[in-house]
Design a protein around this motif. Structure first.
Motif, mmCIF file in Angstrom:
data_model
loop_
_atom_site.group_PDB
_atom_site.id
_atom_site.type_symbol
_atom_site.label_atom_id
_atom_site.label_comp_id
_atom_site.label_asym_id
_atom_site.label_seq_id
_atom_site.Cartn_x
_atom_site.Cartn_y
_atom_site.Cartn_z
ATOM 1 N N GLN A 10 3.086 -26.188 -32.860
ATOM 2 C CA GLN A 10 3.892 -27.861 -32.129
ATOM 3 C C GLN A 10 3.348 -28.357 -32.796
ATOM 4 O OE1 GLN A 10 2.844 -27.847 -27.612
ATOM 5 N NE2 GLN A 10 4.912 -29.485 -27.875
ATOM 6 N N GLN A 11 1.721 -28.828 -32.790
ATOM 7 C CA GLN A 11 1.662 -29.793 -33.309
ATOM 8 C C GLN A 11 1.757 -30.195 -35.292
ATOM 9 O OE1 GLN A 11 -2.668 -28.179 -32.718
ATOM 10 N NE2 GLN A 11 -2.713 -30.086 -31.071
ATOM 11 N N ALA A 12 2.168 -28.966 -35.707
ATOM 12 C CA ALA A 12 2.279 -28.627 -37.156
ATOM 13 C C ALA A 12 3.986 -28.691 -37.263
ATOM 14 C CB ALA A 12 2.240 -27.711 -37.850
ATOM 15 N N ASN A 13 5.002 -28.862 -35.925
ATOM 16 C CA ASN A 13 6.097 -29.036 -35.705
ATOM 17 C C ASN A 13 7.422 -27.933 -36.888
ATOM 18 O OD1 ASN A 13 7.812 -30.486 -35.073
ATOM 19 N ND2 ASN A 13 8.953 -31.621 -36.946
ATOM 20 N N ILE A 14 6.122 -27.178 -36.376
ATOM 21 C CA ILE A 14 6.823 -25.598 -36.868
ATOM 22 C C ILE A 14 7.319 -24.498 -35.619
ATOM 23 C CG2 ILE A 14 6.338 -23.224 -37.988
ATOM 24 C CD1 ILE A 14 3.891 -24.735 -39.228
ATOM 25 N N GLU A 15 8.831 -24.498 -35.758
ATOM 26 C CA GLU A 15 9.780 -23.863 -34.772
ATOM 27 C C GLU A 15 9.403 -21.966 -34.934
ATOM 28 O OE1 GLU A 15 14.173 -23.680 -33.647
ATOM 29 O OE2 GLU A 15 14.389 -25.114 -34.954
ATOM 30 N N TRP A 16 9.086 -21.885 -33.358
ATOM 31 C CA TRP A 16 8.474 -20.427 -33.149
ATOM 32 C C TRP A 16 9.773 -19.560 -31.930
ATOM 33 C CZ3 TRP A 16 6.565 -24.531 -31.135
ATOM 34 C CH2 TRP A 16 6.018 -24.139 -29.592
ATOM 35 N N ARG A 17 9.796 -18.344 -32.103
ATOM 36 C CA ARG A 17 10.011 -18.418 -30.520
ATOM 37 C C ARG A 17 8.961 -17.319 -30.247
ATOM 38 N NH1 ARG A 17 13.316 -21.515 -32.353
ATOM 39 N NH2 ARG A 17 15.263 -21.638 -32.263
ATOM 40 N N GLU A 18 9.342 -16.642 -28.732
ATOM 41 C CA GLU A 18 8.613 -15.465 -28.599
ATOM 42 C C GLU A 18 9.380 -14.435 -27.654
ATOM 43 O OE1 GLU A 18 6.090 -17.800 -25.133
ATOM 44 O OE2 GLU A 18 6.698 -20.172 -26.410
ATOM 45 N N PHE A 19 8.044 -13.760 -27.550
ATOM 46 C CA PHE A 19 8.823 -12.624 -27.039
ATOM 47 C C PHE A 19 8.011 -11.227 -26.188
ATOM 48 C CE2 PHE A 19 11.161 -8.421 -27.071
ATOM 49 C CZ PHE A 19 12.026 -8.988 -27.157
ATOM 50 N N ILE A 20 7.877 -11.001 -25.568
ATOM 51 C CA ILE A 20 7.402 -9.096 -24.768
ATOM 52 C C ILE A 20 7.984 -8.105 -24.803
ATOM 53 C CG2 ILE A 20 6.133 -8.241 -22.658
ATOM 54 C CD1 ILE A 20 5.837 -11.717 -21.344
ATOM 55 N N VAL A 21 7.642 -7.505 -25.359
ATOM 56 C CA VAL A 21 8.526 -6.143 -26.503
ATOM 57 C C VAL A 21 7.732 -5.271 -24.502
ATOM 58 C CG1 VAL A 21 7.512 -3.808 -26.889
ATOM 59 C CG2 VAL A 21 7.304 -6.107 -28.511
ATOM 60 N N PRO A 22 9.570 -4.873 -24.107
ATOM 61 C CA PRO A 22 9.341 -4.350 -22.974
ATOM 62 C C PRO A 22 8.867 -3.386 -22.662
ATOM 63 C CG PRO A 22 11.631 -4.607 -23.965
ATOM 64 C CD PRO A 22 10.275 -5.030 -24.750
ATOM 65 N N GLY A 23 8.371 -2.484 -21.592
ATOM 66 C CA GLY A 23 7.486 -1.561 -21.112
ATOM 67 C C GLY A 23 5.949 -2.099 -22.016
ATOM 68 N N THR A 24 6.004 -3.233 -22.401
ATOM 69 C CA THR A 24 4.283 -2.844 -23.494
ATOM 70 C C THR A 24 3.332 -4.143 -22.602
ATOM 71 O OG1 THR A 24 5.098 -4.335 -25.374
ATOM 72 C CG2 THR A 24 5.339 -1.671 -24.821
ATOM 73 N N ASN A 25 2.082 -4.418 -23.043
ATOM 74 C CA ASN A 25 1.745 -5.568 -22.773
ATOM 75 C C ASN A 25 1.381 -6.484 -24.082
ATOM 76 O OD1 ASN A 25 0.470 -5.528 -20.152
ATOM 77 N ND2 ASN A 25 -1.216 -3.973 -21.010
ATOM 78 N N LEU A 26 2.654 -6.399 -24.661
ATOM 79 C CA LEU A 26 3.064 -6.668 -26.436
ATOM 80 C C LEU A 26 3.507 -8.259 -26.639
ATOM 81 C CD1 LEU A 26 3.254 -3.834 -28.542
ATOM 82 C CD2 LEU A 26 0.904 -4.549 -27.642
ATOM 83 N N LEU A 84 3.682 -12.546 -35.355
ATOM 84 C CA LEU A 84 2.896 -11.976 -34.828
ATOM 85 C C LEU A 84 2.154 -11.757 -33.667
ATOM 86 C CD1 LEU A 84 0.998 -15.759 -35.578
ATOM 87 C CD2 LEU A 84 0.629 -13.636 -37.088
ATOM 88 N N THR A 85 1.914 -10.705 -33.767
ATOM 89 C CA THR A 85 1.486 -9.530 -32.290
ATOM 90 C C THR A 85 0.523 -9.487 -31.966
ATOM 91 O OG1 THR A 85 3.804 -8.112 -32.800
ATOM 92 C CG2 THR A 85 2.105 -6.953 -31.237
ATOM 93 N N PHE A 86 0.298 -9.692 -30.067
ATOM 94 C CA PHE A 86 -1.404 -9.831 -29.667
ATOM 95 C C PHE A 86 -1.055 -8.947 -28.363
ATOM 96 C CE2 PHE A 86 0.347 -14.064 -31.022
ATOM 97 C CZ PHE A 86 -0.154 -14.784 -31.605
ATOM 98 N N ASP A 87 -1.915 -8.326 -27.774
ATOM 99 C CA ASP A 87 -2.356 -7.627 -27.041
ATOM 100 C C ASP A 87 -2.709 -8.255 -25.656
ATOM 101 O OD1 ASP A 87 -2.802 -5.781 -24.865
ATOM 102 O OD2 ASP A 87 -4.256 -4.568 -26.046
ATOM 103 N N GLY A 88 -1.093 -8.680 -24.974
ATOM 104 C CA GLY A 88 -1.189 -8.888 -23.773
ATOM 105 C C GLY A 88 -2.191 -9.449 -22.958
ATOM 106 N N ALA A 89 -2.586 -8.005 -23.218
ATOM 107 C CA ALA A 89 -4.263 -7.342 -21.877
ATOM 108 C C ALA A 89 -5.216 -8.610 -21.917
ATOM 109 C CB ALA A 89 -4.107 -6.249 -21.797
ATOM 110 N N PHE A 90 -5.405 -9.106 -23.479
ATOM 111 C CA PHE A 90 -6.236 -9.594 -23.591
ATOM 112 C C PHE A 90 -5.980 -11.004 -24.030
ATOM 113 C CE2 PHE A 90 -7.747 -5.272 -25.014
ATOM 114 C CZ PHE A 90 -8.855 -4.810 -24.059
ATOM 115 N N GLU A 91 -4.963 -11.452 -23.399
ATOM 116 C CA GLU A 91 -4.650 -12.960 -23.812
ATOM 117 C C GLU A 91 -4.237 -13.499 -22.182
ATOM 118 O OE1 GLU A 91 -4.294 -14.708 -26.387
ATOM 119 O OE2 GLU A 91 -4.178 -12.858 -27.371
ATOM 120 N N GLU A 92 -4.747 -14.542 -22.514
ATOM 121 C CA GLU A 92 -4.373 -15.829 -20.618
ATOM 122 C C GLU A 92 -3.283 -16.141 -20.532
ATOM 123 O OE1 GLU A 92 -6.587 -19.198 -21.537
ATOM 124 O OE2 GLU A 92 -8.377 -18.506 -22.290
ATOM 125 N N GLU A 93 -2.671 -16.255 -19.135
ATOM 126 C CA GLU A 93 -1.730 -16.520 -18.762
ATOM 127 C C GLU A 93 -1.224 -18.186 -19.330
ATOM 128 O OE1 GLU A 93 0.636 -14.470 -16.976
ATOM 129 O OE2 GLU A 93 -0.829 -12.778 -16.942
#
Length: 156
Positions: A94-110, A125-134
């Motif tokens: 956002q700060q660099a004015n770069i567009e992005w999209r978000e996704f949750i892999v169905p049935g996973t914490n990814l 970029l793939t993250f383990d949602g179990a270790f990420e903040e809401e």
């Protein structure tokens, strides 16, 4: 006999500095690269003994018949890297004015973020949602990643 992992990905570029800057801002670091007789860079994960996973090259070796490097990923849809710090990456984009999209892999914490590098190469970029903040990734229209869609805008 068997496949043991990803050795590297090679990206052609018309703008070596912008491409290296993009990936180093994501957290990769430059490592020593042999002199192949044309400009380029090798980038690695910031880990002890980090391996060069992205090779970037420019100049004659990267130029097509039209005298410039192609844009986009052609038959390769995207490059996927594991990461931590979902919200920090989103803030950085956002700060660099770069567009992005978000996704949750169905049935996973990814959780995933999709962006394009300066050459139109799609990066996941793939993250383990179990270790990420809401909060979780924004799956609303216009923010959620849609497979097969293209939101790349070439920089002048």
């Amino acid at each position: 006999m068997g496949i043991t992992g990803l050795f590297h990905i090679a990206i052609k570029t018309n703008d070596l500095d912008a491409t290296v800057d993009f990936y180093t801002q994501l957290g990769l670091c430059k490592v020593e690269r042999p002199d192949f007789g044309y400009p380029g860079a090798w980038l690695a994960c910031v880990t002890p003994g980090g391996e060069a996973i992205i090779h970037i090259y420019a100049g004659g070796a990267a130029l097509g018949t039209e005298g410039k490097s192609p844009l986009g990923t052609a038959a390769i849809d995207h490059i996927s890297l594991t990461a931590t710090g979902f919200h920090q990456f989103r803030q950085k984009f956002q700060q660099a004015n770069i567009e992005w999209r978000e996704f949750i892999v169905p049935g996973t914490n990814l959780w995933q973020l999709f962006v394009y590098d300066p050459n139109g190469v799609q990066l996941e970029l793939t993250f383990d949602g179990a270790f990420e903040e809401e909060p979780q990734p924004d799956m609303s229209p216009g923010k959620a990643y849609v497979a097969g869609s293209n939101f790349f805008k070439a920089r002048n």
